[in-house]
Design a protein around this motif. Structure first.
Motif, PDB file in Angstrom:
ATOM      1  N   THR A 180      46.132  54.292  88.137  1.00 35.26           N
ATOM      2  CA  THR A 180      46.081  53.026  87.460  1.00 35.26           C
ATOM      3  C   THR A 180      45.247  52.982  86.186  1.00 35.26           C
ATOM      4  N   MET A 181      44.239  53.564  86.530  1.00 38.37           N
ATOM      5  CA  MET A 181      43.209  53.485  85.065  1.00 38.37           C
ATOM      6  C   MET A 181      44.369  54.144  83.907  1.00 38.37           C
ATOM      7  N   THR A 182      44.833  55.715  84.588  1.00 46.16           N
ATOM      8  CA  THR A 182      45.044  56.444  82.703  1.00 46.16           C
ATOM      9  C   THR A 182      46.102  55.362  82.377  1.00 46.16           C
ATOM     10  N   ARG A 183      46.950  55.026  83.792  1.00 45.23           N
ATOM     11  CA  ARG A 183      48.831  54.291  83.053  1.00 45.23           C
ATOM     12  C   ARG A 183      48.526  53.077  81.989  1.00 45.23           C
ATOM     13  N   ALA A 184      47.184  52.381  82.569  1.00 44.46           N
ATOM     14  CA  ALA A 184      46.705  51.157  81.994  1.00 44.46           C
ATOM     15  C   ALA A 184      46.523  51.430  80.159  1.00 44.46           C
ATOM     16  N   LEU A 185      46.052  53.100  80.419  1.00 49.37           N
ATOM     17  CA  LEU A 185      45.023  53.400  79.468  1.00 49.37           C
ATOM     18  C   LEU A 185      46.606  53.880  78.307  1.00 49.37           C
ATOM     19  N   SER A 186      47.569  54.348  78.730  1.00 50.68           N
ATOM     20  CA  SER A 186      48.286  54.130  78.354  1.00 50.68           C
ATOM     21  C   SER A 186      49.131  53.198  77.299  1.00 50.68           C
ATOM     22  N   ASP A 187      49.382  53.050  77.946  1.00 52.12           N
ATOM     23  CA  ASP A 187      50.044  51.339  77.829  1.00 52.12           C
ATOM     24  C   ASP A 187      49.112  50.508  76.397  1.00 52.12           C
TER      25      ASP A 187
END
Length: 537
Positions: free
Chosen positions: A292-299
């Motif tokens: 979730t954290m890395t996907r939020a950072l990617s977004d």
């Protein structure tokens, strides 16, 4: 744009799922604790069982020696081993013959004491058993004498004296007529099971027979050998628990670490390990949190990239216009045309200044929302203060504002007064920019329904409205489609985008719609922006 993910197995990343709440602690912690307790329990039960077994073996050995000593004492108490009438006493010669003729195992020692506690006969004296330890090997001729450690000699003498005192105490206690049994050290330092039985003739105590068995070490060795299965089982359980910890904790953490390194080295954008995310323990929680954290950072990175591209495009337009005007200005001779180009330059500079200011505000918005903690605020008071400021600073020709509070209940919400104030100001500025000089901007605060847990802010204008296909597009960044007659360059296209971002950060929603003229349903009488925010009474 697709997001590269660091993963060990093929497959797309799963949807975010809420983390399960556990009422009874940690699953991994419970597994580790159970395995460790199991190995300790095995050792503890084994130690208790073997301790009882050891005690039983020693007691059985004492019972066997007692029965043997009682039988031998009865033989010694007969007339063949006694002398003297009417006061009998032990006959050393006859007693020695009895001990010699009686079978005494090699690992046992029998000693007979008279009524005064003096040694009468020792089984070692009437047998071929030689007590003591083997002599050291002979030293070569001419070798210097062996060094003697005084301290070691003293310790050995002390141990010898202690063993003799223990034996004397046992004999003295048996002379009172009570059989004695104990585990003690012999003169050679070995542990022995010892029993002392009074030798009687009728009721008179003639002496004490002491039997010693020197096989205690063999008993203890057997006990240690019996403990080995428990120790081996405990070791196997510990190894199994270590293997489980390696398989279910260490290796998944190493995989997560490798995936995180891939993200750090910019080889991927997000972590995706489906097999770990399906686990219902702390490792699964960690994998889901990292995804979730890395996907939020990617977004966020993609949003920044898109924002940068939009900013570059929007800034190039006024810069291109300014450069063209500056290149044309030296070629223009007519004063009217020069003034027109100068006005165009000033307009582009103002447009560029407003654009840069709005871009700066938009780029700082996320950080401001993260730093500013929500608190209780009165939405009605906030709207009243903002409208009062507009009215106080109004200039001739400005579109007037009308504020209506249609709710009688509490108007408190949990939010940030700074960003919410910016929402109201952006909506008011947007409405005033579209309203004609004889129009007005109406701000209304009410509830969508009786007892509704939300408050609603509506901002209406008398402008030309919004094309139906753009009711959602107006909230996109840099959307600046404006009707004819409005001043070009006075809006950056970021105001409504900032409004939506702030409202959604507060758990609310914003939408746009057109106001229909009640007298002419086909005619648009203005635009309405509605902001709905959750309340806390």
């Amino acid at each position: 744009m697709a997001i590269d993910t660091a993963k060990a197995d093929p497959g797309e990343a799963r949807e975010d799922r809420p983390r399960p709440r556990r009422l009874v602690g940690s699953r991994l912690g419970a597994l580790i604790l159970a395995l460790n307790l199991l190995s300790l329990l095995i050792l503890f039960v084994g130690a208790l069982a073997l301790n009882e077994w050891r005690r039983g073996l020693i007691e059985a050995r004492q019972d066997a020696l007692t029965a043997q000593a009682e039988l031998l004492a009865k033989v010694l108490g007969d007339r063949e081993a006694t002398q003297g009438v009417p006061y009998p006493a032990l006959d050393p010669y006859e007693a020695g013959l009895v001990l010699r003729d009686t079978f005494v195992p090699r690992n046992q020692r029998a000693r007979l004491y008279d009524a005064d506690g003096a040694l009468v006969i020792d089984s070692y004296e009437v047998s071929d058993t030689i007590p003591g330890r083997p002599l050291e090997p002979a030293r070569p001729a001419g070798s210097p004498p062996a060094e003697v450690d005084p301290e070691q000699t003293r310790r050995e003498s002390a141990k010898l004296e202690e063993a003799r005192m223990a034996l004397a105490g046992e004999v003295e206690a048996a002379l009172t007529g009570e059989p004695q049994a104990q585990l003690r050290r012999s003169e050679s330092g070995d542990r022995v099971v010892s029993v002392s039985i009074p030798v009687r003739h009728v009721e008179k105590v003639l002496g004490v027979l002491t039997l010693e068995a020197a096989d205690v070490d063999e008993i203890l060795a057997a006990q240690r050998a019996a403990l080995m299965p428990f120790a081996i089982v405990a070791l196997v359980v510990s190894l199994f628990s270590s293997l489980l910890l390696h398989l279910f904790v260490a290796r998944p953490v190493m995989r997560l670490s490798a995936a995180a390194d891939s993200v750090r080295l910019a080889q991927t954008r997000a972590i995706s390990l489906p097999d770990l995310e399906e686990r219902r323990d702390e490792i699964g929680d960690l994998a889901r949190s990292l995804e979730t954290m890395t996907r939020a950072l990617s977004d966020r990175m993609e949003a920044i990239e898109r924002f940068a591209a939009d900013v570059s495009h929007e800034i190039k337009n006024p810069l291109t216009s300014i450069r063209s005007a500056l290149e044309t200005l030296p070629l223009v001779k007519a004063e009217a045309q020069r003034e027109k180009l100068t006005a165009l330059l000033q307009q582009d500079v103002r447009r560029l200044d407003r654009l840069i200011t709005d871009i700066s505000n938009a780029s700082r918005l996320d950080a401001e929302l993260a730093r500013d903690r929500p608190r209780t605020l009165d939405l009605a008071a906030l709207l009243t203060d903002i409208v009062d400021v507009y009215r106080t600073s109004a200039k001739p020709g400005d579109v007037p504002l009308e504020l209506t509070l249609e709710t009688t209940g509490p108007t408190r919400i949990i939010g940030r007064d700074g960003p919410l104030g910016q929402v109201v100001r952006n909506l008011i500025d947007n409405a005033r920019s579209f309203s004609p000089p004889d129009g007005s901007v109406r701000i209304t605060l009410d509830r969508p329904g009786e007892g509704s847990p939300t408050l609603r802010i509506r901002v209406e204008d008398d402008g030309p409205g919004i094309p139906e296909e753009n009711l959602e597009t107006v909230f996109q960044r840099f959307y600046t489609s404006r009707p004819k007659g409005t001043v070009f360059g006075t809006n950056s296209g970021l105001g409504l985008s900032i409004v939506r971002q702030i409202v959604e950060a507060h758990g609310g929603e914003v939408r746009a719609e057109n106001i229909v003229d009640p007298d002419s349903p086909d005619r648009v009488a203005g635009a309405r922006f509605t902001v709905t925010l959750p309340t806390r009474a």
